[in-house]
Structures are given as structure tokens and as C-alpha cells.
Design a protein around this motif. Sequence first.
Motif, PDB file in Angstrom:
ATOM      1  N   ASP A 142      20.962  21.958 -48.234  1.00 22.50           N
ATOM      2  CA  ASP A 142      21.703  22.220 -50.051  1.00 22.50           C
ATOM      3  C   ASP A 142      22.275  22.333 -50.756  1.00 22.50           C
ATOM      4  OD1 ASP A 142      18.948  23.832 -49.758  1.00 22.50           O
ATOM      5  OD2 ASP A 142      20.146  26.116 -49.281  1.00 22.50           O
ATOM      6  N   PRO A 143      21.851  21.695 -51.796  1.00 20.48           N
ATOM      7  CA  PRO A 143      23.683  20.856 -53.119  1.00 20.48           C
ATOM      8  C   PRO A 143      24.203  21.692 -53.639  1.00 20.48           C
ATOM      9  CG  PRO A 143      21.149  20.813 -54.244  1.00 20.48           C
ATOM     10  CD  PRO A 143      20.517  21.207 -52.754  1.00 20.48           C
ATOM     11  N   GLY A 144      25.585  21.061 -53.904  1.00 20.53           N
ATOM     12  CA  GLY A 144      26.435  21.798 -54.587  1.00 20.53           C
ATOM     13  C   GLY A 144      27.456  22.441 -53.750  1.00 20.53           C
ATOM     14  N   PHE A 145      27.110  22.590 -52.599  1.00 22.70           N
ATOM     15  CA  PHE A 145      28.925  22.894 -51.438  1.00 22.70           C
ATOM     16  C   PHE A 145      28.970  22.394 -49.956  1.00 22.70           C
ATOM     17  CE2 PHE A 145      28.310  26.450 -54.448  1.00 22.70           C
ATOM     18  CZ  PHE A 145      30.025  26.637 -55.157  1.00 22.70           C
ATOM     19  N   ALA A 146      30.074  21.582 -50.118  1.00 21.29           N
ATOM     20  CA  ALA A 146      30.411  21.206 -48.341  1.00 21.29           C
ATOM     21  C   ALA A 146      30.172  22.902 -47.426  1.00 21.29           C
ATOM     22  CB  ALA A 146      31.477  20.533 -48.208  1.00 21.29           C
ATOM     23  N   GLY A 147      29.246  22.052 -46.373  1.00 21.50           N
ATOM     24  CA  GLY A 147      29.398  23.135 -45.140  1.00 21.50           C
ATOM     25  C   GLY A 147      27.940  23.982 -45.423  1.00 21.50           C
ATOM     26  N   GLN A 148      27.632  23.413 -45.998  1.00 18.12           N
ATOM     27  CA  GLN A 148      26.361  24.426 -46.096  1.00 18.12           C
ATOM     28  C   GLN A 148      25.046  24.150 -44.284  1.00 18.12           C
ATOM     29  OE1 GLN A 148      24.396  26.316 -49.137  1.00 18.12           O
ATOM     30  NE2 GLN A 148      24.860  23.949 -50.325  1.00 18.12           N
ATOM     31  N   ARG A 149      24.069  24.900 -44.582  1.00 18.00           N
ATOM     32  CA  ARG A 149      23.496  24.729 -42.565  1.00 18.00           C
ATOM     33  C   ARG A 149      22.192  23.224 -43.070  1.00 18.00           C
ATOM     34  NH1 ARG A 149      18.077  26.493 -41.002  1.00 18.00           N
ATOM     35  NH2 ARG A 149      17.130  27.031 -43.262  1.00 18.00           N
ATOM     36  N   PHE A 150      23.001  22.465 -42.274  1.00 13.83           N
ATOM     37  CA  PHE A 150      21.588  21.377 -41.241  1.00 13.83           C
ATOM     38  C   PHE A 150      20.188  21.468 -41.743  1.00 13.83           C
ATOM     39  CE2 PHE A 150      19.835  17.876 -39.438  1.00 13.83           C
ATOM     40  CZ  PHE A 150      20.356  16.403 -40.100  1.00 13.83           C
ATOM     41  N   LEU A 151      19.589  21.347 -42.309  1.00 17.23           N
ATOM     42  CA  LEU A 151      17.902  21.320 -42.518  1.00 17.23           C
ATOM     43  C   LEU A 151      17.164  20.362 -41.813  1.00 17.23           C
ATOM     44  CD1 LEU A 151      17.536  22.242 -46.382  1.00 17.23           C
ATOM     45  CD2 LEU A 151      17.920  23.830 -44.054  1.00 17.23           C
ATOM     46  N   GLU A 152      16.703  20.371 -40.923  1.00  9.78           N
ATOM     47  CA  GLU A 152      15.748  18.840 -39.824  1.00  9.78           C
ATOM     48  C   GLU A 152      15.546  18.665 -40.545  1.00  9.78           C
ATOM     49  OE1 GLU A 152      15.117  18.904 -35.337  1.00  9.78           O
ATOM     50  OE2 GLU A 152      16.082  20.064 -35.590  1.00  9.78           O
ATOM     51  N   GLY A 153      14.134  19.503 -40.846  1.00  9.23           N
ATOM     52  CA  GLY A 153      13.143  18.814 -41.519  1.00  9.23           C
ATOM     53  C   GLY A 153      12.419  18.615 -42.522  1.00  9.23           C
ATOM     54  N   THR A 154      14.106  18.045 -42.475  1.00  6.92           N
ATOM     55  CA  THR A 154      14.182  17.250 -44.298  1.00  6.92           C
ATOM     56  C   THR A 154      14.591  15.612 -43.948  1.00  6.92           C
ATOM     57  OG1 THR A 154      16.941  17.165 -44.355  1.00  6.92           O
ATOM     58  CG2 THR A 154      15.577  18.162 -45.658  1.00  6.92           C
ATOM     59  N   ALA A 183      27.220  17.728 -34.665  1.00  3.83           N
ATOM     60  CA  ALA A 183      26.427  18.427 -34.059  1.00  3.83           C
ATOM     61  C   ALA A 183      24.618  17.960 -34.198  1.00  3.83           C
ATOM     62  CB  ALA A 183      26.414  19.352 -34.897  1.00  3.83           C
ATOM     63  N   HIS A 184      24.821  16.767 -35.259  1.00  5.19           N
ATOM     64  CA  HIS A 184      23.346  16.329 -35.731  1.00  5.19           C
ATOM     65  C   HIS A 184      23.846  14.397 -36.299  1.00  5.19           C
ATOM     66  CE1 HIS A 184      24.478  20.039 -38.100  1.00  5.19           C
ATOM     67  NE2 HIS A 184      24.086  19.981 -37.744  1.00  5.19           N
ATOM     68  N   TRP A 185      24.807  13.824 -35.339  1.00  5.29           N
ATOM     69  CA  TRP A 185      24.882  12.078 -35.401  1.00  5.29           C
ATOM     70  C   TRP A 185      23.251  11.489 -34.629  1.00  5.29           C
ATOM     71  CZ3 TRP A 185      26.845   9.296 -37.846  1.00  5.29           C
ATOM     72  CH2 TRP A 185      28.436   9.579 -38.739  1.00  5.29           C
ATOM     73  N   LYS A 186      22.614  12.645 -33.539  1.00  2.00           N
ATOM     74  CA  LYS A 186      21.565  11.997 -32.272  1.00  2.00           C
ATOM     75  C   LYS A 186      20.620  12.074 -33.817  1.00  2.00           C
ATOM     76  CE  LYS A 186      19.405  10.324 -29.307  1.00  2.00           C
ATOM     77  NZ  LYS A 186      18.133  10.763 -29.801  1.00  2.00           N
ATOM     78  N   MET A 187      20.126  12.879 -34.289  1.00  2.00           N
ATOM     79  CA  MET A 187      19.248  13.683 -34.648  1.00  2.00           C
ATOM     80  C   MET A 187      18.772  12.029 -35.638  1.00  2.00           C
ATOM     81  SD  MET A 187      19.208  16.701 -35.670  1.00  2.00           S
ATOM     82  CE  MET A 187      19.430  17.697 -34.774  1.00  2.00           C
ATOM     83  N   ILE A 188      19.764  11.851 -36.594  1.00  2.00           N
ATOM     84  CA  ILE A 188      20.233  11.484 -37.683  1.00  2.00           C
ATOM     85  C   ILE A 188      20.368  10.314 -37.533  1.00  2.00           C
ATOM     86  CG2 ILE A 188      22.054  10.572 -40.052  1.00  2.00           C
ATOM     87  CD1 ILE A 188      23.435  13.363 -39.555  1.00  2.00           C
ATOM     88  N   SER A 189      20.676   9.593 -36.535  1.00  2.00           N
ATOM     89  CA  SER A 189      20.202   8.010 -36.351  1.00  2.00           C
ATOM     90  C   SER A 189      19.429   7.846 -35.681  1.00  2.00           C
ATOM     91  CB  SER A 189      21.518   7.979 -34.733  1.00  2.00           C
ATOM     92  OG  SER A 189      20.695   6.420 -34.447  1.00  2.00           O
ATOM     93  N   ASP A 190      18.628   8.661 -34.706  1.00  2.00           N
ATOM     94  CA  ASP A 190      16.960   8.628 -34.783  1.00  2.00           C
ATOM     95  C   ASP A 190      16.257   8.537 -35.315  1.00  2.00           C
ATOM     96  OD1 ASP A 190      17.647   9.386 -32.087  1.00  2.00           O
ATOM     97  OD2 ASP A 190      16.814  11.319 -31.726  1.00  2.00           O
ATOM     98  N   ALA A 191      16.291   9.255 -36.780  1.00  2.00           N
ATOM     99  CA  ALA A 191      15.146   8.778 -38.241  1.00  2.00           C
ATOM    100  C   ALA A 191      16.181   8.179 -38.522  1.00  2.00           C
ATOM    101  CB  ALA A 191      15.985  10.349 -39.077  1.00  2.00           C
ATOM    102  N   ASN A 192      17.098   7.569 -38.793  1.00  2.00           N
ATOM    103  CA  ASN A 192      17.664   5.350 -39.321  1.00  2.00           C
ATOM    104  C   ASN A 192      17.793   5.796 -40.426  1.00  2.00           C
ATOM    105  OD1 ASN A 192      18.146   2.989 -38.699  1.00  2.00           O
ATOM    106  ND2 ASN A 192      16.269   2.860 -37.497  1.00  2.00           N
ATOM    107  N   PRO A 193      18.489   5.956 -41.200  1.00  2.00           N
ATOM    108  CA  PRO A 193      18.874   5.725 -42.461  1.00  2.00           C
ATOM    109  C   PRO A 193      19.821   4.208 -42.461  1.00  2.00           C
ATOM    110  CG  PRO A 193      20.287   8.006 -41.946  1.00  2.00           C
ATOM    111  CD  PRO A 193      19.183   7.614 -40.752  1.00  2.00           C
ATOM    112  N   ASP A 194      19.985   4.359 -43.438  1.00  2.00           N
ATOM    113  CA  ASP A 194      20.754   2.918 -43.633  1.00  2.00           C
ATOM    114  C   ASP A 194      22.272   3.310 -44.000  1.00  2.00           C
ATOM    115  OD1 ASP A 194      18.221   1.324 -43.767  1.00  2.00           O
ATOM    116  OD2 ASP A 194      17.858   2.119 -45.827  1.00  2.00           O
TER     117      ASP A 194
END
Length: 238
Positions: A142-154, A183-194
Amino acid sequence: MNRQISLSPSLMTMDLDQFKEQITFLNSRVNSYHIDIMDGHFVPNITLSPWFVEQVRKISDTPLSAHMMVNDAPFWVKELIKVKCDYICFPSEVANGVAFSMIDDIHAAGLKAGAVLNPETPISMIEPYIDLLDKVTIMTIDPGFAGQRFLEGTLRKIVELRKMREEHGYGYEIEMDGSTNKAHWKMISDANPDVYVIGRSGLFGLTDNIEDSWNQMVREYEECTGFAFDNGLVQSAR
């Protein structure tokens, strides 16, 4: 297998008492800087500003990317054009009726235009002008503050944007923003953003020293993804 990625530290999360030291260290290692601009209305927080863009420019030639979280997007676009911010990314949720004019103004100034999708916002929101965009940013928190919950579905939106780009020949970069860390590097890398926006949990808050933090970030990335950094920019399978 090799693939190119871009790293964009979120300067909202840096240690401002080490501003020059951290920017100087990162200049040769990252592809852009991510600058959050919040008006206290679109989100409750108030952070950086076009003035901050000018301050970073004094000590860096690295491209600067402004992520606006504001209600009056056309006003802030004009202010960011004045300071020649390289990427100007507006919130898609308030762009209805002004998106085309903002994109035209940004491009006329020789700058790049981007749109940001909050977690609940579908890609269809930007489809009328997606062919004009230079960047699409997917918020994974969610936007606005650092440290919020990662939303894997996005992350599904990143995959869909890559598919659309390949099918239609669009020219936008795909950026992800939010909780980019061990905690999220692997799933982010799998989604493959630029473009990976990295903040406090993934870089600035790891240690008290920017070089040590950078080295720890690289180690964690490599351990989690199975890819090795080549000069901090290129991923190559190990």
C-alpha cells in the motif's frame, strides 16, 4: 542465461545525515534514483519534493525518477518538468481526464512519462494510453509509508505487463516498488520486472554503512534467487 535489471534506491528511506556519502557511493552502482513525492492528501504522508530533485542533481548525473502520490497530478507534473526530472510518474487513480495532456507535456519537455498502479488498481486503468508510457510502476505494498506488508498477488500484474509488451511492442519499462528485500527477492525475481525499487528493508537499513549494506544486499539477492550480480547491474545464472 543473462538478463539485464535496473536498481533504483528509494531516497525517502536513506539516512539523510549521510546523504552525500550514500549518493556518491551508489552513483556508480545503480541505474536511477526513486524519489517519492507525497502531498499529504492522496496518502497521509508528506515526503520529498521537486526541490529535493534539485539537491540530488547537484551530486549525481544518475537518472531521477519521481513517483507522485498526489491529488493534483498536473500541478506536480509541471513542477517536476521545471527541475527536469528524468522520469515523471503519475498516479493512475487520479489521471482520468488529464493523462494524455500530462504525458504530452512530459514528452514535449524531453522527459519520460510513467504511470503508477496501486495494489487494488487493475492494468485496464491505463490501457487507453499504455502505448505512450515509458514506465509502468506496480506497487507491491500500500502506498504512503515504507515497511508495509508485501502483497504477493500484485506480482501477477508484472507478468501480465511483460506479456502485453511482447504482444503489442510497447516500449515501457516495468518497475516494482515495495518491500524489496530478502523475504521477497525470489518471488520478485520470478515475476521478472525491469526495475527494482529498493528501500530501507532491502538496502539502507541493513547496516550503518552504505558499502556494507550494499554488499549484504547483493549476497541476499544471490542466495535467494540463484542469480549472481555482475557489477551490480546484470544477472547471470550461477
